[in-house]
Design a protein around this motif. Structure first.
Motif, PDB file in Angstrom:
ATOM      1  N   LEU A 246       0.601  -1.046  -0.072  1.00  0.00           N
ATOM      2  CA  LEU A 246       0.180   0.126   0.043  1.00  0.00           C
ATOM      3  C   LEU A 246       0.916   1.271   0.068  1.00  0.00           C
ATOM      4  N   SER A 247       0.414   2.217  -0.706  1.00  0.00           N
ATOM      5  CA  SER A 247       1.082   3.741  -0.810  1.00  0.00           C
ATOM      6  C   SER A 247       0.040   4.453  -0.263  1.00  0.00           C
ATOM      7  N   VAL A 248       0.507   5.500   0.586  1.00  0.00           N
ATOM      8  CA  VAL A 248      -0.802   6.306   1.035  1.00  0.00           C
ATOM      9  C   VAL A 248      -0.004   7.772   1.142  1.00  0.00           C
ATOM     10  N   ALA A 249      -0.609   8.868   0.848  1.00  0.00           N
ATOM     11  CA  ALA A 249      -0.048   9.992   1.159  1.00  0.00           C
ATOM     12  C   ALA A 249      -1.107  11.041   1.504  1.00  0.00           C
ATOM     13  N   SER A 250      -0.938  12.152   2.183  1.00  0.00           N
ATOM     14  CA  SER A 250      -2.067  13.248   2.879  1.00  0.00           C
ATOM     15  C   SER A 250      -1.193  14.523   2.804  1.00  0.00           C
ATOM     16  N   MET A 251      -1.955  15.464   2.971  1.00  0.00           N
ATOM     17  CA  MET A 251      -1.608  17.039   3.207  1.00  0.00           C
ATOM     18  C   MET A 251      -2.801  17.529   3.886  1.00  0.00           C
ATOM     19  N   SER A 252      -2.494  18.625   4.813  1.00  0.00           N
ATOM     20  CA  SER A 252      -3.487  19.529   5.483  1.00  0.00           C
ATOM     21  C   SER A 252      -2.871  20.866   5.836  1.00  0.00           C
ATOM     22  N   ALA A 253      -3.763  21.761   5.546  1.00  0.00           N
ATOM     23  CA  ALA A 253      -3.263  23.004   5.818  1.00  0.00           C
ATOM     24  C   ALA A 253      -4.271  23.837   6.483  1.00  0.00           C
ATOM     25  N   ASP A 254      -4.596  24.118   7.767  1.00  0.00           N
ATOM     26  CA  ASP A 254      -5.443  25.037   8.413  1.00  0.00           C
ATOM     27  C   ASP A 254      -5.256  26.365   8.757  1.00  0.00           C
ATOM     28  N   PHE A 255      -5.934  27.439   7.886  1.00  0.00           N
ATOM     29  CA  PHE A 255      -5.505  28.727   8.358  1.00  0.00           C
ATOM     30  C   PHE A 255      -6.956  29.223   8.519  1.00  0.00           C
ATOM     31  N   GLY A 256      -7.803  28.544   9.149  1.00  0.00           N
ATOM     32  CA  GLY A 256      -9.135  28.836   9.548  1.00  0.00           C
ATOM     33  C   GLY A 256      -9.318  29.771  10.750  1.00  0.00           C
ATOM     34  N   HIS A 257      -8.070  30.293  11.257  1.00  0.00           N
ATOM     35  CA  HIS A 257      -8.126  30.739  12.222  1.00  0.00           C
ATOM     36  C   HIS A 257      -6.625  31.858  12.495  1.00  0.00           C
ATOM     37  N   SER A 258      -6.344  32.302  11.801  1.00  0.00           N
ATOM     38  CA  SER A 258      -6.625  32.873  10.189  1.00  0.00           C
ATOM     39  C   SER A 258      -5.668  34.051   9.825  1.00  0.00           C
ATOM     40  N   LEU A 259      -5.826  34.738   8.993  1.00  0.00           N
ATOM     41  CA  LEU A 259      -4.970  35.985   8.424  1.00  0.00           C
ATOM     42  C   LEU A 259      -5.948  37.150   8.931  1.00  0.00           C
ATOM     43  N   LEU A 260      -5.079  38.000   9.960  1.00  0.00           N
ATOM     44  CA  LEU A 260      -5.771  39.017  10.567  1.00  0.00           C
ATOM     45  C   LEU A 260      -5.022  40.254  10.355  1.00  0.00           C
ATOM     46  N   TRP A 261      -5.927  41.341   9.680  1.00  0.00           N
ATOM     47  CA  TRP A 261      -5.158  42.817  10.126  1.00  0.00           C
ATOM     48  C   TRP A 261      -4.837  43.233  11.186  1.00  0.00           C
ATOM     49  N   GLY A 262      -3.474  43.506  11.357  1.00  0.00           N
ATOM     50  CA  GLY A 262      -2.877  43.793  12.854  1.00  0.00           C
ATOM     51  C   GLY A 262      -2.864  45.286  12.682  1.00  0.00           C
ATOM     52  N   GLY A 263      -3.431  46.300  12.293  1.00  0.00           N
ATOM     53  CA  GLY A 263      -3.328  47.557  12.466  1.00  0.00           C
ATOM     54  C   GLY A 263      -2.408  48.449  11.850  1.00  0.00           C
ATOM     55  N   ILE A 264      -2.374  49.531  11.636  1.00  0.00           N
ATOM     56  CA  ILE A 264      -1.215  50.546  10.841  1.00  0.00           C
ATOM     57  C   ILE A 264      -0.886  51.650  11.749  1.00  0.00           C
ATOM     58  N   THR A 265       0.444  52.092  11.257  1.00  0.00           N
ATOM     59  CA  THR A 265       1.104  53.253  11.974  1.00  0.00           C
ATOM     60  C   THR A 265       1.292  54.278  10.689  1.00  0.00           C
ATOM     61  N   ILE A 266       1.442  55.237  10.978  1.00  0.00           N
ATOM     62  CA  ILE A 266       2.076  56.022   9.510  1.00  0.00           C
ATOM     63  C   ILE A 266       3.250  57.078  10.179  1.00  0.00           C
ATOM     64  N   ALA A 267       3.900  57.357   9.227  1.00  0.00           N
ATOM     65  CA  ALA A 267       5.225  58.351   9.572  1.00  0.00           C
ATOM     66  C   ALA A 267       5.461  59.159   8.169  1.00  0.00           C
ATOM     67  N   ASP A 268       5.964  60.352   8.613  1.00  0.00           N
ATOM     68  CA  ASP A 268       6.362  61.215   7.202  1.00  0.00           C
ATOM     69  C   ASP A 268       7.597  60.891   6.875  1.00  0.00           C
ATOM     70  N   SER A 269       8.130  61.838   5.952  1.00  0.00           N
ATOM     71  CA  SER A 269       9.563  61.335   5.344  1.00  0.00           C
ATOM     72  C   SER A 269      10.719  61.419   6.141  1.00  0.00           C
TER      73      SER A 269
END
Length: 317
Positions: A246-269
């Motif tokens: 028997l030959s078997v293979a599998s894969m799983s990727a769970d990012f259901g919790h999750s890619l989140l926006w982390g907020g921003i800062t701004i700065a001048d030149s």
């Protein structure tokens, strides 16, 4: 050439009262399972959508006695500031007399949001100045891939999974061997050569881009997962190669919790910080981090790597 036998795409636009359609979310999934001679054996699909949060779920399974089997699953969800995706697949095959056999299960899930933001300085005299916007995307998830070989005559059995995070101001030079994905896991035999690669993505992904104060700026961010499980069994004769291995293979990727926006800062030149507020077409406040959502898509791991290996051990006895 193998191509997915069913592709489902769901695109939805946020319908926020009094605003344009410049803010939108998109989810997409693709699944395909192939048996001997690249012929798909069976399929089933489901799709559900919700206002302002398009969501796509799907499940496909094939199986034939003595001819290998496979299954493929995918999930994706998107709202401004929050992207979720999960995939899994598995495949198995049994060495048969003088017959090469292959089973392949592919999965892909993508979640994306597009928005228009305007950064407004508290000092109105700064309106029209160009600033640097900096922030982070927060990534949480797990990636697994592997294969089980019960006979040296079996080759090209592997599991592999890739993740790619892209968007406005996100670095593109991640690199994953010859791939440019944010992360990847590959395990098993590929071209008869053992592969054991684990490049996990970072949990904090920085971004930086320029914006003009008081002027609308377009932003777009994407979370994408791709994976494959491939089980190959070479022809046997019970002399040099035993049949029934028997030959078997599998894969799983769970990012259901999750890619989140982390907020921003701004700065001048001169890198001086600036006090500001943010307005957006979707009405999401991009100055602040997104609220952590409830975990989703854990069902994908019910038939994941550990369970598959257990099945392989039982069948090999």
């Amino acid at each position: 050439m193998r191509t997915p036998f069913r592709i489902l795409t769901l695109v939805a636009t946020l319908n926020v009262a009094g605003v344009s359609n410049a803010a939108s979310t998109q989810v997409l999934y693709e699944m395909a399972v192939y048996g001997v001679n690249s012929t798909p054996l069976s399929s089933s699909n489901t799709t559900t959508s919700f206002t302002a949060q398009p969501i796509a779920t799907g499940n496909q399974n094939i199986g034939a006695s003595g001819n290998g089997s496979g299954n493929s699953n995918a999930y994706a969800s998107a709202t401004p500031g929050i992207l979720k995706a999960s995939i899994s697949s598995s495949a198995d095959n049994v060495a048969a007399t003088f017959s090469n056999r292959a089973s392949t299960a592919d999965s892909r899930a993508l979640a994306n949001f597009i928005d228009e933001i305007t950064i407004n300085p508290l000092n109105t005299g700064l309106i029209g100045n160009t600033v640097t916007v900096s922030g982070n995307l927060l990534l949480s998830g797990i990636m697994l891939a592997g294969a089980v070989d019960n006979n040296v005559g079996i080759q090209d059995s592997y599991g592999q999974v890739f993740i790619n995070v892209s968007g406005t101001g996100v670095p593109t030079n991640w690199g994953c061997t010859s791939f440019t994905y944010t992360g990847c896991v590959r395990n098993g035999l590929y071209g008869g050569v053992a592969v054991n690669q684990q490049n996990l993505p970072p949990s904090v992904i920085p971004f930086s881009f320029s914006a003009v104060l008081g002027t609308s700026t377009s932003i777009q961010y994407t979370l994408e997962l791709q994976g494959r499980s491939n089980a190959f069994a070479r022809g046997c004769d019970d002399v040099t190669l035993p049949c029934g291995a028997l030959s078997v293979a599998s894969m799983s990727a769970d990012f259901g919790h999750s890619l989140l926006w982390g907020g921003i800062t701004i700065a001048d030149s001169l890198s001086n910080p600036i006090d500001f507020t943010v307005t957006s077409t979707s009405q999401f406040d991009y100055k602040q981090a997104a609220v952590v959502p409830v975990p989703a898509a854990a069902w994908l791991f019910g038939s994941g790597l550990v369970g598959l290996i257990g099945v392989a051990r039982r069948k090999s006895r």
